[in-house]
Design a protein around this motif. Structure first.
Motif, short mmCIF file in Angstrom:
data_model
loop_
_atom_site.label_atom_id
_atom_site.label_comp_id
_atom_site.label_asym_id
_atom_site.label_seq_id
_atom_site.Cartn_x
_atom_site.Cartn_y
_atom_site.Cartn_z
N SER A 231 0.84 -1.19 0.00
CA SER A 231 0.00 0.00 0.00
C SER A 231 0.88 1.24 0.00
CB SER A 231 -0.92 0.02 1.22
OG SER A 231 -1.82 -1.06 1.20
N GLY B 30 -3.08 -4.32 -1.80
CA GLY B 30 -2.73 -3.00 -1.29
C GLY B 30 -3.69 -1.93 -1.77
N THR C 296 1.43 0.37 -5.63
CA THR C 296 0.59 -0.59 -4.92
C THR C 296 0.60 -1.93 -5.65
OG1 THR C 296 -1.37 0.18 -6.15
CG2 THR C 296 -0.92 1.21 -4.01
#
Length: 414
Positions: free
Chosen positions: A232, A329, A325
């Motif tokens: 993330s 995520g 990402t």
């Protein structure tokens, strides 16, 4: 050293009285006046002689425990003063420790008499209400003579560092952290694959694939399929023009605390987390401690300043959202005030990636009007963002569980 600068009011008064009395005695031919004036003039000078060598006899140590604390958590400074002389005492010792204004009033100490080889332990407590990196010290001492005519200032020792990390609130479980993960079959550890391989020393016997073992005439185990990394990215808005207020209740402090809370929440659920700012680009990509330490040093930056390779809100966000990402995520933007151009950039960012996009809008920011937060919220929700409106980190904890997992939702919906 200018003697007049170390005299107290008493000492200065005696010097002036002595000089005036001596002058009057000579003018009137009064010997007693001259003797009295000389004595009054000499008292502060003798006091200065008694304290001149005193600072060299004082040793000092300090310890800050702990040297890294979250906002609102107590730290303790321990000071120790020692008279290194085996014969000569030290009297009339006063002290004060140097503190940044933001940490509160400077602590002052009346040490008083310090005999030969005496040790005096001092201490005070700190409870910082603002994050940041602070230098504490050096210790300032004032040496006074027994009659209080002279106060000799000296600075002793060096400073130590105190790192105050952002406050963090616990976020409950939420559908926002869910989602499907992509994977590729390789040998390792994870979920079962139907393709077997030869047994290797150390393989779990429970993974033996008996049908393939019978077919090949030797022990065969299932291959394994790991999940792809869940990564993330958190983008923190650090533009000075986007934020309002000062101190712990300012919008930038709310945003930093929100970013720290979300980062730790995702890390605890196995995500790799990167944190970027609109001024400096990526500032952290690692364990919780590294993230908190980096966020402790974040400061609002005027437009056009900062790292030229950073990802400003006016451009580059779509690429960051798409490339930073992976797996389950999500892309989280913790934002101050937005204008139409900023909102349009964020809308485009949502179009470049199918992963969850979460916008945290701070109501305390420098919004151009009362209706501006609602307009930006509606535009982002229509584009597929999940939007959370907060005015404190504790409000984020209340809002975080409720956003649905589907894109294009407003935070707090139930």
């Amino acid at each position: 050293m200018n003697p007049l600068r170390v005299l107290t009011l008493r000492g200065l008064g005696l010097v002036l009285f002595g000089a005036a009395t001596v002058a009057t005695g000579y003018q009137l031919g009064q010997r007693d006046f001259v003797v009295l004036g000389t004595l009054a003039f000499a008292i502060p000078l003798l006091g200065l002689l008694t304290v001149t060598g005193t600072p060299r006899r004082v040793a000092h140590t300090r310890a800050l425990r702990p040297s890294r604390v979250p906002v609102g958590t107590e730290a303790r400074m321990l000071l120790q003063l020692t008279n290194s002389s085996r014969v000569l005492p030290i009297g009339g010792l006063l002290g004060a420790d140097s503190l940044p204004v933001i940490l509160g009033q400077e602590p002052r100490f009346t040490v008083g008499y310090l005999g030969p080889r005496d040790v005096r332990d001092l201490g005070y407590r700190l409870r910082p209400q603002m994050r940041g990196h602070f230098r504490i010290g050096p210790l300032r001492l004032w040496f006074t003579d027994p009659l209080g005519c002279v106060r000799l200032p000296r600075t002793l020792g060096s400073s130590v560092s105190l790192l105050v990390t952002p406050s963090v609130v616990a976020l409950p479980e939420s559908p926002l952290t869910g989602g499907a993960a992509t994977s590729h079959p390789v040998a390792g550890s994870g979920e079962d694959d139907v393709i077997p391989r030869e047994y290797r020393h150390g393989d779990d016997p429970r993974r033996v694939h008996w049908r393939s073992t019978a077919r090949h005439g030797q022990l065969m185990v299932r291959r394994e399929e790991p999940r792809s990394r869940d990564r993330s990215e958190i983008l923190l808005d650090t533009r000075t023009t986007a934020h309002a207020g000062v101190g712990p209740d300012s919008s930038v402090e709310v945003c930093v605390s929100a970013a720290a809370s979300i980062a730790l929440h995702l890390r605890e659920r196995g995500h790799e987390v990167g944190v970027s700012t609109t001024a400096d680009g990526e500032i952290a990509n690692g364990p919780e401690r590294a993230i908190l330490d980096a966020l402790a040093l974040v400061r609002p930056v005027p437009p056009g300043k900062g790292n030229p390779t950073a990802t400003p809100l006016s451009g580059g966000v779509p690429d960051l959202a798409a490339s930073a990402t992976s797996g389950r995520g999500m892309f989280v933007a913790v934002l101050g005030a937005l204008d139409d151009a900023d909102t349009a950039t964020l809308v485009r960012a949502r179009e470049t990636s199918g992963r969850a996009h979460v916008a945290v809008l701070c109501d305390l920011a420098a919004w151009p009007g009362q209706d501006a937060p609602r307009r930006s919220e509606q535009a982002l929700v229509s584009a597929g963002w999940t939007v959370l409106r907060v005015d404190s980190a504790h409000e984020l904890a209340r809002t975080w569980p409720h956003p649905p997992a589907r894109p294009g939702s407003r935070g707090g919906d139930t």
